[in-house]
Motif scaffolding. Sequence first.
Motif: not given
Length: 119
Positions: A97-114
């Motif tokens: 995600g485009t923020d390092c904080r766990l509850r950051g303000q993400y402009d973008w966040f990925g869908q994830g990989t398992q």
Amino acid sequence: QGQLAESGGGLVQPGGSLTLSCAASGFSLHEYDMGWFRQAPGKLREAISCISRDGESRSYADSLKGRVTVSRDMSKNTMYLQMNGLKPEDTGAYFCGTDCRLRGQYDWFGQGTQVTVSS
């Protein structure tokens, strides 16, 4: 329109290695401090790594310190997380995600990989 796409997850035996990728499109990694996160089954999401927008500062969660390395390739606009010595407790979905904080303000966040660590 920006986007983050994670890849590189899979099934690996304990002690094995994986390198996860986080490909950015529509914006430059220079614009953000970039974070890696993971969520294990039945657990809360945790922040596990961060690389600053200038690439000079990197940080890791204590649970992974010494076993992971975050990096980026600006020519590919892609961030990586190299993980070694994987343990079953590393199993989970990994996100960037485009923020390092766990509850950051993400402009973008990925869908994830398992990532599954199992023998």
